[in-house]
Design a protein around this motif. Structure first.
Motif, short mmCIF file in Angstrom:
data_model
loop_
_atom_site.label_atom_id
_atom_site.label_comp_id
_atom_site.label_asym_id
_atom_site.label_seq_id
_atom_site.Cartn_x
_atom_site.Cartn_y
_atom_site.Cartn_z
N PHE A 25 0.65 -1.13 -0.05
CA PHE A 25 0.16 -0.01 -0.10
C PHE A 25 0.74 1.38 0.09
CE2 PHE A 25 -2.62 -3.28 2.34
CZ PHE A 25 -3.79 -3.28 1.51
N ALA A 26 0.28 2.44 -0.62
CA ALA A 26 0.98 3.68 -0.77
C ALA A 26 0.01 4.58 0.28
CB ALA A 26 0.94 4.18 -2.01
N PHE A 27 0.80 5.22 0.93
CA PHE A 27 0.15 6.27 1.97
C PHE A 27 0.70 7.76 1.61
CE2 PHE A 27 0.44 2.20 3.90
CZ PHE A 27 -0.80 2.17 4.43
N GLY A 28 -0.21 8.78 1.71
CA GLY A 28 0.30 10.15 1.59
C GLY A 28 1.37 10.21 2.76
N LEU A 29 2.40 11.11 2.27
CA LEU A 29 3.55 11.33 3.36
C LEU A 29 3.22 12.88 3.76
CD1 LEU A 29 5.88 10.15 5.12
CD2 LEU A 29 7.19 10.81 3.32
N ASN A 30 3.63 13.63 2.77
CA ASN A 30 3.98 14.95 3.12
C ASN A 30 3.75 15.72 1.60
OD1 ASN A 30 4.36 17.49 4.38
ND2 ASN A 30 6.34 16.75 5.45
N ALA A 31 3.80 16.95 1.78
CA ALA A 31 3.74 17.84 0.53
C ALA A 31 4.51 19.14 0.85
CB ALA A 31 2.55 18.25 0.02
N ILE A 32 5.57 19.41 0.39
CA ILE A 32 6.76 20.25 0.95
C ILE A 32 7.19 21.33 -0.30
CG2 ILE A 32 7.59 18.86 2.83
CD1 ILE A 32 10.16 18.38 0.91
N PRO A 33 7.65 22.38 0.22
CA PRO A 33 8.09 23.40 -0.99
C PRO A 33 9.13 22.47 -1.59
CG PRO A 33 7.77 24.45 1.01
CD PRO A 33 7.60 23.14 1.45
N THR A 34 9.28 22.49 -3.14
CA THR A 34 10.18 21.92 -3.74
C THR A 34 11.49 22.41 -3.50
OG1 THR A 34 8.50 21.68 -5.35
CG2 THR A 34 10.87 21.55 -6.12
N LYS A 35 11.73 23.67 -2.97
CA LYS A 35 12.97 24.46 -2.88
C LYS A 35 13.58 23.75 -1.46
CE LYS A 35 11.30 28.02 -0.37
NZ LYS A 35 11.04 29.65 -0.02
N ASN A 36 12.87 23.30 -0.73
CA ASN A 36 13.21 22.45 0.72
C ASN A 36 13.23 20.91 0.30
OD1 ASN A 36 13.04 24.94 1.75
ND2 ASN A 36 11.13 24.37 2.52
N LEU A 37 13.20 20.31 -1.03
CA LEU A 37 13.35 18.83 -1.13
C LEU A 37 14.20 18.29 -0.66
CD1 LEU A 37 11.49 16.40 -2.20
CD2 LEU A 37 12.04 16.97 -4.39
N MET A 38 15.43 18.53 -1.53
CA MET A 38 16.70 17.68 -0.68
C MET A 38 17.05 17.93 0.71
SD MET A 38 17.88 16.15 -3.36
CE MET A 38 19.58 15.56 -2.90
#
Length: 142
Positions: A25-38
């Motif tokens: 199963f896949a679960f939603g984890l988070n959504a973050i500003p792309t500039k902070n992804l790494m």
């Protein structure tokens, strides 16, 4: 056991999802500003054992790649691969995931104000991408 991370890469917001340990199963984890992804991934990968990531592949209806965002995704993938060479990177066609995610938000009864939040939309899209990948992988073994 290692898990799989799903990524719906966006210009501004990137949605993330994760599998359970059995990779069913896949679960939603988070959504973050792309500039902070790494930065987020550096911290996250210390605490979670990830063996693979699935990054959405944006395509148009005529099967052509979305050039502008794909260029940014390729930069991210190259940067990620240099930093984490042992983690497998897969791509999955993400056509219609945003539309499916939006429909899901309506079905869940989210009010119009909440449906406008890209954070929720991107997180659901990342979950759809990852669950689609798991289903495709399962079907290829059958």
């Amino acid at each position: 056991m290692a898990k799989i991370l799903g990524i719906d890469y966006g210009k501004i917001i990137t949605g993330l999802s994760i599998t359970d340990e059995k990779k069913i199963f896949a679960f939603g984890l988070n959504a973050i500003p792309t500039k902070n992804l790494m930065n987020f991934l550096e911290y996250f990968l210390v605490h979670e054992k990830i063996e693979e990531i699935v990054v959405g592949l944006p395509k148009k209806l005529n099967n052509q790649k979305e050039i502008l965002i794909e260029t940014e995704i390729q930069k991210f993938i190259n940067k990620f691969h240099v930093k984490y060479p042992k983690i497998i990177i897969e791509r999955l066609d993400e056509r219609f995931t945003s539309k499916i995610a939006f429909s899901t938000m309506i079905e869940l009864g989210l009010k119009r104000k909440k449906r406008r939040k890209k954070v929720i939309l991107n997180q659901i899209s990342a979950t759809i991408i990852l669950q689609s990948y798991l289903t495709k992988k399962k079907n290829s073994y059958s």
